[in-house]
Scaffold this motif. Structure first.
Motif, short mmCIF file in Angstrom:
data_model
loop_
_atom_site.label_atom_id
_atom_site.label_comp_id
_atom_site.label_asym_id
_atom_site.label_seq_id
_atom_site.Cartn_x
_atom_site.Cartn_y
_atom_site.Cartn_z
N HIS A 54 8.92 21.60 51.21
CA HIS A 54 10.27 20.96 51.51
C HIS A 54 11.13 22.36 52.09
CE1 HIS A 54 9.99 17.13 49.60
NE2 HIS A 54 8.96 17.67 48.88
N ALA A 55 10.76 23.65 51.72
CA ALA A 55 11.52 24.68 52.35
C ALA A 55 10.86 25.89 52.15
CB ALA A 55 12.84 24.67 51.40
N THR A 56 11.23 26.81 52.81
CA THR A 56 10.73 28.20 52.48
C THR A 56 11.46 29.18 52.07
OG1 THR A 56 10.88 28.93 54.92
CG2 THR A 56 8.86 27.73 54.44
N ASN B 257 15.93 14.88 50.77
CA ASN B 257 17.12 15.00 50.12
C ASN B 257 17.75 16.25 50.54
OD1 ASN B 257 16.71 12.82 48.64
ND2 ASN B 257 15.30 13.89 47.16
N GLY B 258 17.56 17.11 51.37
CA GLY B 258 18.18 18.60 51.75
C GLY B 258 17.82 19.57 50.90
N SER B 259 18.43 20.74 51.39
CA SER B 259 18.41 21.97 50.48
C SER B 259 19.89 22.39 50.32
CB SER B 259 17.56 22.88 51.01
OG SER B 259 16.49 22.56 51.22
N TYR B 260 20.50 22.69 49.36
CA TYR B 260 21.91 23.26 49.23
C TYR B 260 21.73 24.67 48.50
CZ TYR B 260 22.91 18.22 49.74
OH TYR B 260 22.75 16.88 50.15
N ARG C 38 24.99 21.97 51.78
CA ARG C 38 23.92 21.72 52.42
C ARG C 38 23.62 22.51 53.74
NH1 ARG C 38 21.24 15.88 53.77
NH2 ARG C 38 18.99 16.76 54.50
N ILE C 39 22.47 23.23 53.63
CA ILE C 39 22.24 24.00 54.84
C ILE C 39 21.55 23.10 56.03
CG2 ILE C 39 21.78 25.90 53.13
CD1 ILE C 39 19.03 25.80 53.72
#
Length: 133
Positions: free
Chosen positions: A75-77, A95-98, A103-104
């Motif tokens: 989902h992210a790194t 759902n996004g990363s915050y 939210r980025i």
């Protein structure tokens, strides 16, 4: 008829070769031990962040994992930049990363004490030097 038999044998041998390659485990060289550069801390659990790129994903039970082969899609790194902080990059997760509630939309530097959120999963980033104190 002979041509069909030859084609069948060729397909069977290719299938056998493919299966044998998939079953053979590649030799994994011993990794040099690395010290973490930081941690994601949540409810007393710590998830180490190592130098380089760390993949972040979720297991079916919604527990986060970092650098685990059981996660099909990250989902992210978290990427260590060499200055003690890391850069968080969202990989178009649903759902996004915050970071600290924002939210980025692009790679974002995170620092000691920042709140990181992936969907409903939230943790604090803590630099390794701070964690040792």
């Amino acid at each position: 008829m002979k041509c069909q038999q030859n084609l069948g044998l060729l397909l069977l041998s290719l299938l056998g070769w493919f299966i044998s390659r998939r079953l053979r485990q590649p030799a994994i060289p011993a990794e040099a031990p690395r010290d973490p550069v930081g941690f994601l801390v949540r409810h007393g659990q710590t998830f180490p962040v190592y130098p380089g790129i760390n993949s972040v994903g979720f297991l079916p039970d919604n527990d986060i994992v970092i650098d685990d082969d059981t996660v099909g899609r990250a989902h992210a790194t978290l990427h260590y930049q060499g200055d003690g902080d890391v850069v968080l990059t969202d990989l178009n997760s649903l759902n996004g990363s915050y970071v600290n509630g924002n939210r980025i939309q692009r790679p974002t530097s995170i620092h000691d004490g920042d709140s990181i959120t992936f969907g409903e999963w939230q943790a604090l980033y803590q630099r390794a030097e701070q964690a040792r104190r």
